[in-house]
Design a protein around this motif. Structure first.
Motif, PDB file in Angstrom:
ATOM      1  N   HIS A   8     -46.339 -11.812  75.427  1.00  9.97           N
ATOM      2  CA  HIS A   8     -46.047 -10.899  74.315  1.00  9.97           C
ATOM      3  C   HIS A   8     -45.160  -9.751  74.776  1.00  9.97           C
ATOM      4  O   HIS A   8     -44.193  -9.387  74.102  1.00  9.97           O
ATOM      5  N   SER A 190     -52.090  -2.538  78.276  1.00 12.08           N
ATOM      6  CA  SER A 190     -52.473  -1.540  77.286  1.00 12.08           C
ATOM      7  C   SER A 190     -51.543  -0.336  77.388  1.00 12.08           C
ATOM      8  O   SER A 190     -51.312   0.190  78.477  1.00 12.08           O
ATOM      9  N   ASP A 198     -54.217   1.299  70.882  1.00  8.16           N
ATOM     10  CA  ASP A 198     -53.387   0.096  70.923  1.00  8.16           C
ATOM     11  C   ASP A 198     -53.392  -0.615  69.572  1.00  8.16           C
ATOM     12  O   ASP A 198     -52.380  -1.156  69.128  1.00  8.16           O
ATOM     13  N   ARG A 199     -54.535  -0.598  68.910  1.00  9.16           N
ATOM     14  CA  ARG A 199     -54.639  -1.209  67.585  1.00  9.16           C
ATOM     15  C   ARG A 199     -53.723  -0.497  66.592  1.00  9.16           C
ATOM     16  O   ARG A 199     -53.070  -1.133  65.750  1.00  9.16           O
ATOM     17  N   ASP A 202     -49.993  -1.395  67.418  1.00  5.90           N
ATOM     18  CA  ASP A 202     -49.695  -2.759  66.954  1.00  5.90           C
ATOM     19  C   ASP A 202     -49.510  -2.791  65.439  1.00  5.90           C
ATOM     20  O   ASP A 202     -48.612  -3.477  64.925  1.00  5.90           O
ATOM     21  N   ARG A 205     -46.059  -1.375  64.458  1.00  9.66           N
ATOM     22  CA  ARG A 205     -44.947  -2.253  64.809  1.00  9.66           C
ATOM     23  C   ARG A 205     -44.943  -3.521  63.966  1.00  9.66           C
ATOM     24  O   ARG A 205     -43.882  -4.089  63.710  1.00  9.66           O
ATOM     25  N   GLU A 206     -46.110  -3.965  63.519  1.00 13.91           N
ATOM     26  CA  GLU A 206     -46.175  -5.156  62.684  1.00 13.91           C
ATOM     27  C   GLU A 206     -45.760  -4.866  61.250  1.00 13.91           C
ATOM     28  O   GLU A 206     -45.203  -5.733  60.577  1.00 13.91           O
TER      29      GLU A 206
END
Length: 302
Positions: A8, A190, A198-199, A202, A205-206
């Motif tokens: 990733h 991380s 981190d959640r 993410d 960015r998603e």
């Protein structure tokens, strides 16, 4: 190391610039590496050491015959020899001094995505000793990609694109060797060593076009608004709002480069109007979206 996590990270690397040059350094001379720039160095011949010293870090000792790798995190690695690779993120001024006459391949790098998490995931200096034994194909590419005298060789059509692709391959191989052989710290990759933050990263960015508020992001991180804002800034180095804007503008650049209209990009990234999007884009890049698209349009071959 989780192979999916490594894939990733490597898959997200996108260079905008990757210009290589071959440099010779006479014994005792210094090669300055400027601050503020990401630089990759491959030692083709000779040996060099750092100013300031590279310090303690993870060292890979490789037996080319058996390909056995011995990891020693305590050995100082001030000295780099032929076959070693070195990456600096440019946080401080730095120089390499030749122990004896040395030939170095030096690559100036720039990420296409200013909000890329990769720099935050890597140490200020990253060294892979025995890179030529760990990644022989990438090392052969590194050794042959830099021109000794760029001024004597005219630029051919497609050279910038090909150089960027070659530099990307070498960079990914250096990072893979560093991670896959045990040099990455526990918990890597991380961004914050905090799974809740981190959640949040993410999620941004998603879905960069979502109506992100600090309250909504704090909810994803399961924190109060004030605690989240403080922890996010400390871990990522900018406020949540600034990070959302950076991710959006980087997404906008890719969409504009792909030929999308300003209105399409504006709507998809959650801006209330084209004018608001253009103002945000100009503040970050110094150019309007239309000017950016014209300036970065690929030249048509003659």
């Amino acid at each position: 190391m989780d192979a999916d996590a490594l894939s990733h990270v490597l898959g997200a690397v996108d260079l905008r610039v990757g210009v290589a040059r071959r440099t010779t350094v006479t014994a005792g001379d210094l090669l300055p590496i400027p601050a503020g720039a990401i630089t990759l160095v491959y030692i083709a011949q000779g040996s060099v050491h750092g100013h300031p010293p590279l310090g303690d870090g993870c060292r890979l000792d490789v037996d080319p015959d058996s390909r056995r790798i011995v990891l020693d995190p305590q050995i100082r690695r001030d000295l780099l020899v032929a076959g070693d690779a070195f990456l600096t993120l440019g946080g401080t001024p730095f120089a390499l001094e030749a122990e004896d006459d040395a030939s170095l391949m030096v690559v100036d790098l720039e990420f296409a995505d200013a909000a890329s998490p990769l720099p935050a995931l890597l140490p200020p200096f990253l060294t892979v000793t025995g890179f030529d034994a760990l990644e022989p194909a990438a090392a052969a590419l590194a050794e042959n990609m830099g021109l000794v005298d760029p001024g004597a060789c005219p630029v051919r059509q497609g050279d910038p694109v090909i150089c960027r692709m070659m530099a990307t391959t070498v960079l990914l191989s250096v990072i893979r060797a560093w991670v896959a052989n045990g040099c990455a710290p526990a918990g890597w990759p991380s961004l914050s060593n905090d799974p809740f933050l981190d959640r949040v990263v993410d999620a941004i960015r998603e879905e960069p076009g979502r109506d992100w508020t600090v309250e909504r992001l704090a909810g994803i991180g399961a924190m109060s608004r004030s605690t989240f804002a403080e922890r996010f800034r400390a871990a990522v180095g900018r406020s949540p709002v600034d990070y959302v804007t950076e991710v959006r503008i980087d997404a906008a650049k890719r969409m504009l480069d792909a030929g999308r209209s300003v209105s399409e990009v504006s709507r998809e990234l959650g801006y209330a109007s084209d004018e608001g999007f253009s103002r945000a884009f100009r503040r970050r890049t110094g150019m309007t979206p239309s000017s950016w698209r014209l300036a970065n349009r690929a030249p048509v071959p003659a």
